[in-house]
Design a protein around this motif. Structure first.
Motif, PDB file in Angstrom:
ATOM      1  N   GLY A   1      17.454   0.961  -4.831  1.00 23.37           N
ATOM      2  CA  GLY A   1      18.325   1.429  -3.786  1.00 23.37           C
ATOM      3  C   GLY A   1      17.563   2.384  -3.202  1.00 23.37           C
ATOM      4  N   ASP A   2      16.427   2.893  -3.558  1.00 24.55           N
ATOM      5  CA  ASP A   2      15.787   3.936  -2.735  1.00 24.55           C
ATOM      6  C   ASP A   2      15.211   3.574  -1.500  1.00 24.55           C
ATOM      7  OD1 ASP A   2      16.074   5.867  -4.893  1.00 24.55           O
ATOM      8  OD2 ASP A   2      13.782   5.498  -5.370  1.00 24.55           O
ATOM      9  N   VAL A   3      15.180   4.218  -0.313  1.00 29.39           N
ATOM     10  CA  VAL A   3      14.948   3.633   0.981  1.00 29.39           C
ATOM     11  C   VAL A   3      13.451   4.548   1.380  1.00 29.39           C
ATOM     12  CG1 VAL A   3      15.652   3.698   3.343  1.00 29.39           C
ATOM     13  CG2 VAL A   3      17.202   3.096   1.663  1.00 29.39           C
ATOM     14  N   ILE A   4      12.766   3.762   1.854  1.00 27.82           N
ATOM     15  CA  ILE A   4      11.471   4.342   2.389  1.00 27.82           C
ATOM     16  C   ILE A   4      11.451   4.297   3.791  1.00 27.82           C
ATOM     17  CG2 ILE A   4       8.931   4.483   2.096  1.00 27.82           C
ATOM     18  CD1 ILE A   4       9.260   3.200  -0.594  1.00 27.82           C
ATOM     19  N   MET A   5      11.508   5.629   4.477  1.00 33.94           N
ATOM     20  CA  MET A   5      11.289   5.369   6.031  1.00 33.94           C
ATOM     21  C   MET A   5       9.962   6.119   6.467  1.00 33.94           C
ATOM     22  SD  MET A   5      15.432   6.709   7.006  1.00 33.94           S
ATOM     23  CE  MET A   5      15.177   6.049   8.540  1.00 33.94           C
ATOM     24  N   THR A   6       9.384   5.284   7.119  1.00 32.11           N
ATOM     25  CA  THR A   6       7.813   5.626   7.448  1.00 32.11           C
ATOM     26  C   THR A   6       7.441   6.348   8.763  1.00 32.11           C
ATOM     27  OG1 THR A   6       7.287   3.374   8.242  1.00 32.11           O
ATOM     28  CG2 THR A   6       7.231   3.798   5.949  1.00 32.11           C
TER      29      THR A   6
ATOM     30  N   GLN B   1       1.019  -1.287   0.155  1.00 31.34           N
ATOM     31  CA  GLN B   1      -0.032  -0.053  -0.087  1.00 31.34           C
ATOM     32  C   GLN B   1       0.736   1.343  -0.135  1.00 31.34           C
ATOM     33  OE1 GLN B   1      -2.525   0.201   3.543  1.00 31.34           O
ATOM     34  NE2 GLN B   1      -3.386   2.038   2.999  1.00 31.34           N
ATOM     35  N   ILE B   2       1.902   1.076   0.793  1.00 31.54           N
ATOM     36  CA  ILE B   2       3.155   2.466   0.825  1.00 31.54           C
ATOM     37  C   ILE B   2       3.509   2.653  -0.489  1.00 31.54           C
ATOM     38  CG2 ILE B   2       4.890   3.190   1.934  1.00 31.54           C
ATOM     39  CD1 ILE B   2       4.013   1.663   4.488  1.00 31.54           C
ATOM     40  N   LEU B   3       4.051   1.365  -1.033  1.00 24.00           N
ATOM     41  CA  LEU B   3       4.657   1.450  -2.320  1.00 24.00           C
ATOM     42  C   LEU B   3       3.546   2.144  -3.422  1.00 24.00           C
ATOM     43  CD1 LEU B   3       6.839  -1.681  -2.237  1.00 24.00           C
ATOM     44  CD2 LEU B   3       7.758   0.699  -2.274  1.00 24.00           C
ATOM     45  N   ALA B   4       2.698   1.782  -3.472  1.00 22.26           N
ATOM     46  CA  ALA B   4       1.441   2.072  -4.340  1.00 22.26           C
ATOM     47  C   ALA B   4       1.220   3.861  -4.321  1.00 22.26           C
ATOM     48  CB  ALA B   4       0.178   1.391  -4.265  1.00 22.26           C
ATOM     49  N   GLU B   5       1.204   4.228  -3.107  1.00 26.55           N
ATOM     50  CA  GLU B   5       0.814   5.578  -2.716  1.00 26.55           C
ATOM     51  C   GLU B   5       2.126   6.422  -3.339  1.00 26.55           C
ATOM     52  OE1 GLU B   5      -1.344   7.145   0.499  1.00 26.55           O
ATOM     53  OE2 GLU B   5      -2.490   5.103   0.819  1.00 26.55           O
ATOM     54  N   ILE B   6       3.258   5.998  -3.014  1.00 29.07           N
ATOM     55  CA  ILE B   6       4.334   6.742  -3.178  1.00 29.07           C
ATOM     56  C   ILE B   6       4.418   6.703  -4.810  1.00 29.07           C
ATOM     57  CG2 ILE B   6       7.048   6.623  -3.215  1.00 29.07           C
ATOM     58  CD1 ILE B   6       6.661   5.846  -0.328  1.00 29.07           C
ATOM     59  N   SER B   7       4.317   5.461  -5.503  1.00 32.48           N
ATOM     60  CA  SER B   7       4.420   5.593  -6.838  1.00 32.48           C
ATOM     61  C   SER B   7       3.470   6.369  -7.734  1.00 32.48           C
ATOM     62  CB  SER B   7       4.315   4.072  -7.369  1.00 32.48           C
ATOM     63  OG  SER B   7       5.461   3.316  -6.641  1.00 32.48           O
ATOM     64  N   ASP B   8       2.454   6.926  -6.832  1.00 32.65           N
ATOM     65  CA  ASP B   8       1.590   7.780  -7.556  1.00 32.65           C
ATOM     66  C   ASP B   8       2.202   9.085  -7.820  1.00 32.65           C
ATOM     67  OD1 ASP B   8      -0.597   5.787  -7.824  1.00 32.65           O
ATOM     68  OD2 ASP B   8      -1.602   6.834  -5.819  1.00 32.65           O
ATOM     69  N   PHE B   9       3.145   9.654  -7.053  1.00 34.99           N
ATOM     70  CA  PHE B   9       3.477  10.738  -7.396  1.00 34.99           C
ATOM     71  C   PHE B   9       5.152  10.927  -7.505  1.00 34.99           C
ATOM     72  CE2 PHE B   9       3.397  10.104  -2.731  1.00 34.99           C
ATOM     73  CZ  PHE B   9       4.686  10.606  -2.298  1.00 34.99           C
ATOM     74  N   MET B  10       5.832   9.827  -7.605  1.00 33.96           N
ATOM     75  CA  MET B  10       7.211   9.749  -7.830  1.00 33.96           C
ATOM     76  C   MET B  10       7.859   8.526  -8.143  1.00 33.96           C
ATOM     77  SD  MET B  10       8.997   9.812  -4.025  1.00 33.96           S
ATOM     78  CE  MET B  10      10.737  10.209  -4.386  1.00 33.96           C
ATOM     79  N   TYR B  11       8.824   8.444  -8.775  1.00 31.08           N
ATOM     80  CA  TYR B  11       9.487   7.263  -9.411  1.00 31.08           C
ATOM     81  C   TYR B  11      10.321   6.762  -8.615  1.00 31.08           C
ATOM     82  CZ  TYR B  11      12.051   4.269 -12.821  1.00 31.08           C
ATOM     83  OH  TYR B  11      12.469   3.285 -13.563  1.00 31.08           O
ATOM     84  N   LEU B  12      10.123   5.473  -8.244  1.00 33.34           N
ATOM     85  CA  LEU B  12      11.031   4.968  -7.377  1.00 33.34           C
ATOM     86  C   LEU B  12      12.271   3.889  -8.228  1.00 33.34           C
ATOM     87  CD1 LEU B  12       8.531   3.449  -4.769  1.00 33.34           C
ATOM     88  CD2 LEU B  12      10.134   5.343  -4.387  1.00 33.34           C
ATOM     89  N   GLU B  13      13.722   4.144  -7.740  1.00 31.87           N
ATOM     90  CA  GLU B  13      14.732   3.291  -8.448  1.00 31.87           C
ATOM     91  C   GLU B  13      15.255   2.304  -7.286  1.00 31.87           C
ATOM     92  OE1 GLU B  13      17.362   6.288 -10.122  1.00 31.87           O
ATOM     93  OE2 GLU B  13      15.891   7.429 -10.534  1.00 31.87           O
TER      94      GLU B  13
END
Length: 65
Positions: free
Chosen positions: A26-31, A12-24
């Motif tokens: 090595g990217d780290v998502i801290m929640t 769910q977090i990845l889907a929401e982030i992918s709506d407004f930015m491109y993930l590559e």
């Protein structure tokens, strides 16, 4: 898995982030965490190990500046 304790599941977090930015790669998502759990300060050490199908595919450690 450990995501059972999360308010929002990783997919769910990845889907929401992918709506407004491109993930590559090595990217780290801290929640973030609930109050009182701890804070990130200079010198904090982080480590991550990623498993797929029971095999370790990534292990990485870094220090907050």
């Amino acid at each position: 898995g450990n995501s059972d304790f999360m308010l929002h599941k990783p997919a769910q977090i990845l889907a929401e982030i992918s709506d407004f930015m491109y993930l590559e790669d090595g990217d780290v998502i801290m929640t973030g965490t609930p109050a009182g759990v701890g804070e990130v300060t200079a010198g904090s050490i982080f480590s991550v190990t990623l498993y797929a199908n029971g095999q370790r595919i990534l292990a990485y450690k870094w220090r907050a500046e």
